[in-house]
Design a protein around this motif. Structure first.
Motif, PDB file in Angstrom:
ATOM      1  N   GLU A 155       0.818  -1.207   0.000  1.00  0.00           N
ATOM      2  CA  GLU A 155       0.000   0.000   0.000  1.00  0.00           C
ATOM      3  C   GLU A 155       0.854   1.261   0.000  1.00  0.00           C
ATOM      4  O   GLU A 155       0.545   2.243  -0.697  1.00  0.00           O
ATOM      5  CB  GLU A 155      -0.941  -0.001   1.217  1.00  0.00           C
TER       6      GLU A 155
ATOM      7  N   ASP B 239       0.968   4.162  -2.932  1.00  0.00           N
ATOM      8  CA  ASP B 239       0.756   5.597  -2.695  1.00  0.00           C
ATOM      9  C   ASP B 239       1.890   6.420  -3.293  1.00  0.00           C
ATOM     10  O   ASP B 239       1.660   7.481  -3.886  1.00  0.00           O
ATOM     11  CB  ASP B 239       0.636   5.874  -1.194  1.00  0.00           C
TER      12      ASP B 239
ATOM     13  N   ASP C  42      -8.211   7.547 -12.502  1.00  0.00           N
ATOM     14  CA  ASP C  42      -8.430   8.991 -12.420  1.00  0.00           C
ATOM     15  C   ASP C  42      -7.154   9.769 -12.731  1.00  0.00           C
ATOM     16  O   ASP C  42      -7.174  10.788 -13.431  1.00  0.00           O
ATOM     17  CB  ASP C  42      -8.947   9.374 -11.024  1.00  0.00           C
TER      18      ASP C  42
ATOM     19  N   THR D 295      -7.129  -3.163  -5.094  1.00  0.00           N
ATOM     20  CA  THR D 295      -8.517  -3.039  -4.670  1.00  0.00           C
ATOM     21  C   THR D 295      -9.265  -2.167  -5.679  1.00  0.00           C
ATOM     22  O   THR D 295      -8.641  -1.443  -6.463  1.00  0.00           O
ATOM     23  CB  THR D 295      -8.602  -2.374  -3.281  1.00  0.00           C
ATOM     24  N   PRO D 296     -10.597  -2.212  -5.689  1.00  0.00           N
ATOM     25  CA  PRO D 296     -11.360  -1.333  -6.579  1.00  0.00           C
ATOM     26  C   PRO D 296     -11.003   0.141  -6.379  1.00  0.00           C
ATOM     27  O   PRO D 296     -10.970   0.913  -7.340  1.00  0.00           O
ATOM     28  CB  PRO D 296     -12.812  -1.620  -6.197  1.00  0.00           C
ATOM     29  N   GLN D 297     -10.718   0.507  -5.132  1.00  0.00           N
ATOM     30  CA  GLN D 297     -10.361   1.894  -4.841  1.00  0.00           C
ATOM     31  C   GLN D 297      -9.012   2.252  -5.474  1.00  0.00           C
ATOM     32  O   GLN D 297      -8.836   3.340  -6.034  1.00  0.00           O
ATOM     33  CB  GLN D 297     -10.313   2.131  -3.322  1.00  0.00           C
ATOM     34  N   MET D 298      -8.058   1.338  -5.374  1.00  0.00           N
ATOM     35  CA  MET D 298      -6.743   1.552  -5.992  1.00  0.00           C
ATOM     36  C   MET D 298      -6.873   1.676  -7.505  1.00  0.00           C
ATOM     37  O   MET D 298      -6.270   2.549  -8.135  1.00  0.00           O
ATOM     38  CB  MET D 298      -5.798   0.386  -5.652  1.00  0.00           C
ATOM     39  N   SER D 299      -7.660   0.786  -8.087  1.00  0.00           N
ATOM     40  CA  SER D 299      -7.861   0.796  -9.527  1.00  0.00           C
ATOM     41  C   SER D 299      -8.447   2.128  -9.989  1.00  0.00           C
ATOM     42  O   SER D 299      -7.981   2.722 -10.974  1.00  0.00           O
ATOM     43  CB  SER D 299      -8.796  -0.346  -9.934  1.00  0.00           C
ATOM     44  N   LYS D 300      -9.465   2.593  -9.271  1.00  0.00           N
ATOM     45  CA  LYS D 300     -10.104   3.862  -9.633  1.00  0.00           C
ATOM     46  C   LYS D 300      -9.132   5.027  -9.483  1.00  0.00           C
ATOM     47  O   LYS D 300      -9.126   5.958 -10.297  1.00  0.00           O
ATOM     48  CB  LYS D 300     -11.340   4.110  -8.775  1.00  0.00           C
ATOM     49  N   LYS D 301      -8.288   4.972  -8.454  1.00  0.00           N
ATOM     50  CA  LYS D 301      -7.336   6.050  -8.223  1.00  0.00           C
ATOM     51  C   LYS D 301      -6.377   6.181  -9.407  1.00  0.00           C
ATOM     52  O   LYS D 301      -6.106   7.279  -9.893  1.00  0.00           O
ATOM     53  CB  LYS D 301      -6.545   5.806  -6.935  1.00  0.00           C
TER      54      LYS D 301
END
Length: 320
Positions: A182, A186, A307, A298-304
């Protein structure tokens, strides 16, 4: 005693440095973990001296072929492909091909990570023409002699999600990070990664390929993997050594494609153990699959990441 005043060290051009000043100059650069920031990009501190020496001393030949990549986008694979295409006339017997007994990184050496990191001014005369070298440097930081020459540049990039996952495994296997998955993610999103920011690296070559398509060829990993034969022909044409009708009829393109494939190379003894250029050879061959990121992000990582790259590549024509 320090030979370089830190107050102006970061404003000093690399061509003004003398070897005795390299250590002080490098130590004056901003650092995070294993990386030093130089001219807006992050480099492994271990190789900074090689970067500076390469920039200062390398003299490009008009016939040179330079392979440029960010780390972990299929570099080892493309090295094998380029070596096989360029030298195919000298190695017609694929049962005795140099790739069977040499890791691709030996046959196509890194300029900044290997040749110029070992010696301030390495002897490049043993390399036959056309000379085939590789580097991870972004276009903006290449030596002036490269930018002013007509040498050919082949660039490879890859979906950032698979690139990051591959980079993470590579760093962990080689002891080049103490961060968690993680934390490394970042930093990647902040642009702090080997020879990154990743998006700036890609854009530097993409823009140049649009302005000078006869000099810079940009390839996407996923397309090369999906249709290797088509792209091997494209590479050969770009380099001025197109496959002849006879070569195509005799199956040479398919033979080279199979010889250089991930599955074949990864099973060779020479690519299973040992080290090269401070890297564990086994870490150079992980999976090579497209879309493997779904098993790690994670889905959140993918979206980040989606974007970030939508913003960075908006209006450029670049897609993944």
């Amino acid at each position: 005693m320090s030979t370089l005043d830190p107050s102006f060290a970061q404003h000093l051009q690399e061509d003004q440095l003398i070897p005795e000043q390299y250590v002080d100059f490098i130590s004056s650069l901003p650092t995070i973990g294993f990386y030093s920031q130089y001219r807006g990009f992050w480099f492994p501190t271990l190789f900074m001296q090689g970067v500076l020496s390469f920039q200062k001393h390398f003299q490009a030949h008009e016939t040179d072929i330079l392979m440029m990549t960010p780390p972990k986008v299929g570099t080892t694979w493309l090295k094998a492909i380029l070596f096989a295409i360029v030298n195919r006339k000298n190695h017609l017997d694929l049962q005795k091909h140099p790739l069977l007994t040499n890791n691709p990184h030996i046959l196509v050496p890194y300029l900044e990570l290997h040749l110029y990191n070992k010696k301030e001014v390495p002897d490049l005369t043993p390399f036959p023409s056309p000379r085939l070298f590789s580097t991870h440097l972004p276009y903006a930081l290449l030596p002036t002699s490269v930018k002013n020459s007509t040498c050919k540049i082949v660039y490879l990039y890859r979906n950032p999600k698979d690139t990051f996952v591959s980079l993470w495994h590579f760093l962990e296997k080689n002891g080049m990070t103490t961060d968690s998955f993680e934390e490394t993610f970042d930093k990647f999103c902040q642009g702090v990664s080997s020879f990154g920011p990743y998006w700036d690296h890609i854009l530097s070559y993409w823009k140049e390929s649009l302005e000078n398509p006869q000099r810079v060829l940009c390839l996407r990993y996923e397309e090369l993997k999906e249709q290797p034969t088509i792209h091997l022909k494209r590479i050969a044409e770009f380099l001025g050594c197109s496959f002849s009708l006879e070569e195509e009829t005799n199956g040479m393109i398919n033979d080279i494609s199979k010889l250089c494939s991930f599955d074949y190379l990864s099973k060779l003894e020479v690519n299973k153990s040992g080290t090269t250029h401070n890297m564990k050879i086994e870490s150079l061959f992980r999976r090579g699959e497209v879309g493997d990121w779904v098993n790690y992000l994670t889905p959140q990582m993918s979206k980040k990441l989606d974007d970030i790259f939508k913003e960075k590549f908006h209006g450029t024509g670049l897609t993944f």
